[in-house]
Design a protein around this motif. Structure first.
Motif, short mmCIF file in Angstrom:
data_model
loop_
_atom_site.label_atom_id
_atom_site.label_comp_id
_atom_site.label_asym_id
_atom_site.label_seq_id
_atom_site.Cartn_x
_atom_site.Cartn_y
_atom_site.Cartn_z
N GLN A 122 0.84 -1.21 -0.13
CA GLN A 122 -0.09 0.02 -0.24
C GLN A 122 0.82 1.22 -0.07
N GLN A 123 1.90 1.19 0.81
CA GLN A 123 2.90 2.57 0.82
C GLN A 123 3.50 2.52 -0.42
N LEU A 124 3.71 1.44 -1.22
CA LEU A 124 4.61 1.50 -2.70
C LEU A 124 3.50 2.15 -3.52
N ALA A 125 2.16 1.79 -3.45
CA ALA A 125 1.10 2.13 -4.32
C ALA A 125 1.10 3.72 -4.21
N LYS A 126 0.90 4.33 -3.07
CA LYS A 126 0.88 5.58 -2.53
C LYS A 126 2.18 6.41 -3.01
N ASN A 127 3.27 5.84 -2.83
CA ASN A 127 4.60 6.70 -3.29
C ASN A 127 4.68 6.64 -4.99
N LEU A 128 4.20 5.58 -5.43
CA LEU A 128 4.23 5.77 -6.93
C LEU A 128 3.30 6.60 -7.82
N PHE A 129 2.10 6.64 -7.06
CA PHE A 129 1.12 7.22 -7.83
C PHE A 129 0.07 8.55 -7.15
N LEU A 130 0.19 8.39 -5.84
CA LEU A 130 -0.93 9.30 -5.10
C LEU A 130 0.09 10.49 -4.32
N SER A 131 -0.82 11.32 -3.92
CA SER A 131 -0.48 12.57 -2.99
C SER A 131 -0.53 12.11 -1.53
N GLY A 132 -0.01 13.11 -0.57
CA GLY A 132 -0.28 12.64 0.72
C GLY A 132 -1.57 12.82 1.49
N GLU A 133 -2.40 13.30 0.50
CA GLU A 133 -3.97 13.60 1.02
C GLU A 133 -4.42 12.40 1.84
N ARG A 134 -5.15 12.78 2.92
CA ARG A 134 -5.97 11.67 3.73
C ARG A 134 -7.25 11.77 3.32
N SER A 135 -7.87 10.78 2.54
CA SER A 135 -9.21 10.96 2.40
C SER A 135 -9.90 9.60 2.10
N LEU A 136 -11.12 9.22 2.07
CA LEU A 136 -11.70 7.91 1.83
C LEU A 136 -11.41 7.45 0.28
N LEU A 137 -11.46 8.53 -0.63
CA LEU A 137 -11.25 8.43 -1.89
C LEU A 137 -9.89 7.87 -2.33
N ARG A 138 -8.82 8.69 -1.67
CA ARG A 138 -7.58 8.24 -1.77
C ARG A 138 -7.11 6.98 -1.52
N LYS A 139 -7.77 6.59 -0.16
CA LYS A 139 -7.60 5.23 0.45
C LYS A 139 -8.22 4.12 -0.63
N GLY A 140 -9.29 4.38 -1.29
CA GLY A 140 -9.85 3.53 -2.02
C GLY A 140 -8.97 3.29 -3.30
N GLN A 141 -8.42 4.26 -3.87
CA GLN A 141 -7.51 4.19 -5.14
C GLN A 141 -6.42 3.43 -4.61
N GLU A 142 -5.50 3.82 -3.46
CA GLU A 142 -4.47 3.07 -2.92
C GLU A 142 -4.93 1.46 -2.79
N ALA A 143 -6.11 1.28 -2.33
CA ALA A 143 -6.38 -0.15 -2.35
C ALA A 143 -6.41 -0.87 -3.84
N ILE A 144 -6.91 -0.22 -4.88
CA ILE A 144 -7.06 -0.58 -6.01
C ILE A 144 -5.74 -0.70 -6.39
N LEU A 145 -4.57 0.08 -6.30
CA LEU A 145 -3.38 0.06 -6.87
C LEU A 145 -2.83 -1.10 -6.20
N ALA A 146 -2.71 -1.07 -4.85
CA ALA A 146 -1.99 -2.28 -4.04
C ALA A 146 -2.65 -3.64 -4.60
N SER A 147 -3.99 -3.73 -4.94
CA SER A 147 -4.18 -5.03 -5.64
C SER A 147 -3.46 -5.29 -6.90
N MET A 148 -3.49 -4.24 -7.81
CA MET A 148 -3.00 -4.30 -9.09
C MET A 148 -1.53 -4.71 -8.60
N LEU A 149 -0.64 -4.26 -8.10
CA LEU A 149 0.66 -4.44 -7.63
C LEU A 149 1.07 -6.06 -7.45
#
Length: 234
Positions: A122-149
């Protein structure tokens, strides 16, 4: 009646357009992840954000970052990071559900977000693609990216990329740059005490870059050190 038919068709068209747009958006992420299975990322979202901030003060600023293969990173550092960041990394599918539950309970007790329960994936997904924003939407996108990885890469490859792109200081990214920045050594030659200290810095790397004598950092490093022998690495 015709109005309601028109309204329904308009709704279906709009919904289809949104779904198609989201599919294209997620496929763009997936295409990059598939490319990185065999190619190394040159930069990440976090690296670009940090560099932009640095260049606002100094237009000529650069990042300290040198990619090294997995085999040229100390096993001590790998074990230290597993202990500090994700003890079940080799076992889970990208999400440590027990860790997430513990983080939720801790946040509830404190009345604010003090723990996230994020895995290395999950940390890698966030580092590669996302911002440091904390929101449910960002956490949802992080989960999708983590599953892809997890679906496309081996644990070893996920860990290799993480070790090479994670932030370790004000302008320091990756194990090789961190080893040279703090110890004047290569990532391959890091000893257990040095590895534990680098792992302990990860939650607040820029802060600890400026406060290297922090008593908490020393205490946390010692705690990691005594647990490293049992860590499982890919």
């Amino acid at each position: 009646m015709r109005f309601f038919v028109w309204l329904w068709k308009t709704f279906c068209y709009a919904a289809g357009t949104v779904v198609a747009g989201l599919a294209i958006y997620e496929f763009w992420f997936l295409a990059q992840i598939l490319y990185w299975v065999d190619h190394n990322p040159a930069t990440t979202s976090v690296m670009e954000t940090r560099l932009d901030a640095l260049r606002q003060k100094n237009p000529h600023a650069t990042l300290e970052h040198d990619w090294v293969p997995y085999a040229r990173i100390s096993g001590e550092l790998k074990r230290a990071i597993i202990v500090a960041e994700d003890a079940k990394f080799v076992e889970h599918d990208g999400f440590d559900w027990e860790g997430i539950q513990r983080a939720l309970e801790k946040n509830q007790r404190r009345g604010r977000i003090v723990a996230g329960g994020s895995t290395i994936t999950q940390q890698l997904a966030k580092n590669l693609f996302l911002s440091g924003e904390r929101s449910l939407l960002r956490k949802g996108q992080e989960a999708i990216l983590a599953s892809m990885l997890e679906a496309t890469m081996s644990k070893r490859r996920i860990f290799e990329i993480y070790l090479n792109v994670v932030e370790w200081g004000e302008s320091v990214f990756g194990a090789e740059a961190a080893a040279r920045h703090y110890f004047g050594a290569s990532a391959a030659s890091l000893e257990s005490e040095q590895a534990a200290r680098l792992a302990a810095m990860l939650p607040r790397p820029r802060y600890y870059d400026r406060n290297r004598d922090s008593p908490y950092l020393t205490s946390y490093s010692d705690s990691i050190l005594v647990q490293m022998y049992a860590a499982q690495i890919p």
